[in-house]
Design a protein around this motif. Structure first.
Motif, PDB file in Angstrom:
ATOM      1  N   PHE A  54      -3.781 -33.418 -10.326  1.00 31.96           N
ATOM      2  CA  PHE A  54      -3.766 -34.713 -10.993  1.00 31.96           C
ATOM      3  C   PHE A  54      -2.501 -35.519 -10.726  1.00 31.96           C
ATOM      4  N   GLY A  55      -1.752 -35.142  -9.690  1.00 32.75           N
ATOM      5  CA  GLY A  55      -0.568 -35.916  -9.330  1.00 32.75           C
ATOM      6  C   GLY A  55      -0.925 -37.339  -8.938  1.00 32.75           C
ATOM      7  N   CYS A  56      -2.084 -37.508  -8.311  1.00 35.14           N
ATOM      8  CA  CYS A  56      -2.512 -38.849  -7.873  1.00 35.14           C
ATOM      9  C   CYS A  56      -2.920 -39.734  -9.038  1.00 35.14           C
ATOM     10  N   LYS A  57      -2.980 -39.178 -10.236  1.00 35.70           N
ATOM     11  CA  LYS A  57      -3.345 -39.970 -11.405  1.00 35.70           C
ATOM     12  C   LYS A  57      -2.109 -40.573 -12.091  1.00 35.70           C
ATOM     13  N   LYS A  58      -0.914 -40.267 -11.595  1.00 34.44           N
ATOM     14  CA  LYS A  58       0.302 -40.889 -12.105  1.00 34.44           C
ATOM     15  C   LYS A  58       0.471 -42.248 -11.417  1.00 34.44           C
ATOM     16  N   GLU A  59       0.951 -43.217 -12.147  1.00 35.48           N
ATOM     17  CA  GLU A  59       1.044 -44.579 -11.645  1.00 35.48           C
ATOM     18  C   GLU A  59       1.818 -44.662 -10.332  1.00 35.48           C
ATOM     19  N   ARG A  60       2.919 -43.935 -10.201  1.00 42.00           N
ATOM     20  CA  ARG A  60       3.748 -44.056  -8.999  1.00 42.00           C
ATOM     21  C   ARG A  60       3.125 -43.393  -7.779  1.00 42.00           C
ATOM     22  N   PHE A  61       2.105 -42.542  -7.980  1.00 41.32           N
ATOM     23  CA  PHE A  61       1.426 -41.896  -6.858  1.00 41.32           C
ATOM     24  C   PHE A  61      -0.011 -42.384  -6.693  1.00 41.32           C
ATOM     25  N   LYS A  62      -0.367 -43.440  -7.397  1.00 39.60           N
ATOM     26  CA  LYS A  62      -1.752 -43.920  -7.405  1.00 39.60           C
ATOM     27  C   LYS A  62      -2.249 -44.172  -5.982  1.00 39.60           C
ATOM     28  N   GLY A  63      -3.388 -43.573  -5.648  1.00 38.53           N
ATOM     29  CA  GLY A  63      -3.952 -43.733  -4.316  1.00 38.53           C
ATOM     30  C   GLY A  63      -3.330 -42.837  -3.269  1.00 38.53           C
ATOM     31  N   HIS A  64      -2.481 -41.914  -3.690  1.00 38.03           N
ATOM     32  CA  HIS A  64      -1.807 -41.019  -2.756  1.00 38.03           C
ATOM     33  C   HIS A  64      -1.944 -39.572  -3.232  1.00 38.03           C
ATOM     34  N   CYS A  65      -2.508 -38.721  -2.402  1.00 36.63           N
ATOM     35  CA  CYS A  65      -2.546 -37.285  -2.707  1.00 36.63           C
ATOM     36  C   CYS A  65      -1.134 -36.727  -2.582  1.00 36.63           C
ATOM     37  N   VAL A  66      -0.652 -36.032  -3.607  1.00 36.94           N
ATOM     38  CA  VAL A  66       0.725 -35.534  -3.604  1.00 36.94           C
ATOM     39  C   VAL A  66       0.839 -34.140  -2.986  1.00 36.94           C
ATOM     40  N   CYS A  67      -0.295 -33.520  -2.706  1.00 33.67           N
ATOM     41  CA  CYS A  67      -0.281 -32.205  -2.056  1.00 33.67           C
ATOM     42  C   CYS A  67       0.149 -32.383  -0.606  1.00 33.67           C
ATOM     43  N   ARG A  68       1.191 -31.653  -0.195  1.00 28.93           N
ATOM     44  CA  ARG A  68       1.740 -31.826   1.149  1.00 28.93           C
ATOM     45  C   ARG A  68       1.344 -30.652   2.035  1.00 28.93           C
ATOM     46  N   ASP A  69       0.532 -30.926   3.033  1.00 30.28           N
ATOM     47  CA  ASP A  69       0.153 -29.908   4.006  1.00 30.28           C
ATOM     48  C   ASP A  69      -0.343 -30.614   5.259  1.00 30.28           C
ATOM     49  N   ALA A  70      -1.125 -29.948   6.087  1.00 29.87           N
ATOM     50  CA  ALA A  70      -1.535 -30.521   7.368  1.00 29.87           C
ATOM     51  C   ALA A  70      -2.483 -31.708   7.224  1.00 29.87           C
ATOM     52  N   LEU A  71      -3.081 -31.893   6.061  1.00 31.29           N
ATOM     53  CA  LEU A  71      -3.951 -33.046   5.853  1.00 31.29           C
ATOM     54  C   LEU A  71      -3.169 -34.301   5.457  1.00 31.29           C
ATOM     55  N   THR A  72      -1.920 -34.154   5.083  1.00 30.84           N
ATOM     56  CA  THR A  72      -1.129 -35.308   4.659  1.00 30.84           C
ATOM     57  C   THR A  72      -1.047 -36.394   5.733  1.00 30.84           C
ATOM     58  N   PRO A  73      -0.743 -36.048   7.006  1.00 35.17           N
ATOM     59  CA  PRO A  73      -0.719 -37.089   8.042  1.00 35.17           C
ATOM     60  C   PRO A  73      -2.086 -37.747   8.259  1.00 35.17           C
ATOM     61  N   VAL A  74      -3.152 -37.004   8.037  1.00 36.52           N
ATOM     62  CA  VAL A  74      -4.499 -37.557   8.187  1.00 36.52           C
ATOM     63  C   VAL A  74      -4.759 -38.590   7.101  1.00 36.52           C
ATOM     64  N   LEU A  75      -4.447 -38.223   5.856  1.00 39.85           N
ATOM     65  CA  LEU A  75      -4.637 -39.141   4.739  1.00 39.85           C
ATOM     66  C   LEU A  75      -3.748 -40.376   4.882  1.00 39.85           C
ATOM     67  N   ASP A  76      -2.513 -40.178   5.328  1.00 38.90           N
ATOM     68  CA  ASP A  76      -1.598 -41.307   5.520  1.00 38.90           C
ATOM     69  C   ASP A  76      -2.127 -42.249   6.597  1.00 38.90           C
ATOM     70  N   ALA A  77      -2.652 -41.673   7.677  1.00 38.91           N
ATOM     71  CA  ALA A  77      -3.174 -42.491   8.772  1.00 38.91           C
ATOM     72  C   ALA A  77      -4.396 -43.288   8.333  1.00 38.91           C
ATOM     73  N   ILE A  78      -5.287 -42.664   7.572  1.00 43.11           N
ATOM     74  CA  ILE A  78      -6.477 -43.359   7.075  1.00 43.11           C
ATOM     75  C   ILE A  78      -6.073 -44.507   6.156  1.00 43.11           C
TER      76      ILE A  78
END
Length: 211
Positions: A54-78
């Motif tokens: 539920f990190g993405c449910k905090k206002e400062r992370f809204k729309g951003h998955c806070v879990c950092r792993d190999a999918l992070t660059p994919v999500l950032d690129a999308i």
């Protein structure tokens, strides 16, 4: 400035049905002037699906998955892209586990649980969803329509391309026991006559994603 199209292959077999259709769609987008950013999920390092932190449910992370792993660059690129092409084979009446991992995190980061505004994604992008299956094209219409609806709401307007009754092997006679469920000649005929048409359609749909 050229548009950026993220291309995600959620299948493991390079050069086969899913990857071929994805590559054709990417080629179409590239011909239309887009820059292609590609990810092959089965070739990334370790990652998981949504861990419900539920990190993405905090206002400062809204729309951003806070879990950092190999999918992070994919999500950032999308998030920064102008379009998304994503494809997966159908495994046991579902998309691959790799597809699901990305899908969970892509969707959940934009889900607000707010009735008035259920999605916080303020930059929708067009999506082309491709699925291949050894079953007939129409067998999983409900599945693909469900993904289409959800992606349309949380990522952007989504079109689909389904390729069914696909050729799985070059030579069905070399299996250890007869795969009597399939007609190898029928599959080969379809691969030679129908699959090239689907490749052309993928190419055109990729091109249309850019316009």
């Amino acid at each position: 400035m050229n548009k950026k199209i993220v291309v995600v292959n959620a299948g493991p077999r390079m050069g086969w049905n899913t990857e071929t259709l994805i590559a054709q769609a990417a080629k179409g987008a590239q011909e239309a002037g887009a820059e292609i950013i590609r990810f092959d999920l089965f070739r990334l390092e370790r990652y998981t699906g949504c861990i419900s932190c539920f990190g993405c449910k905090k206002e400062r992370f809204k729309g951003h998955c806070v879990c950092r792993d190999a999918l992070t660059p994919v999500l950032d690129a999308i998030r920064e892209a102008d379009g998304l092409i994503i494809g997966s084979p159908n495994y046991l009446s579902e998309m691959t586990a790799s597809f699901r991992a990305l899908y969970e995190r892509l969707i959940f980061q934009n889900l607000t649980y707010n009735t008035e505004k259920p999605c916080c994604n303020e930059r929708p992008i067009p999506v082309l969803l491709i699925m291949t299956s050894n079953a007939p094209d129409t067998m999983y219409s409900g599945l693909i329509e469900g993904y289409q609806r959800t992606l349309s709401v949380f990522v952007g307007p989504t079109r689909t391309l389904v390729s069914g009754n696909t050729l799985q092997l070059k030579d069905y006679d070399k299996t250890d026991w007869p795969w009597s469920m399939f007609d190898p000649e029928d599959k080969q005929k379809r691969h030679e006559e129908v699959f090239p048409v689907e490749c052309e359609k993928a190419f055109e749909m990729g091109k249309e994603l850019v316009y």
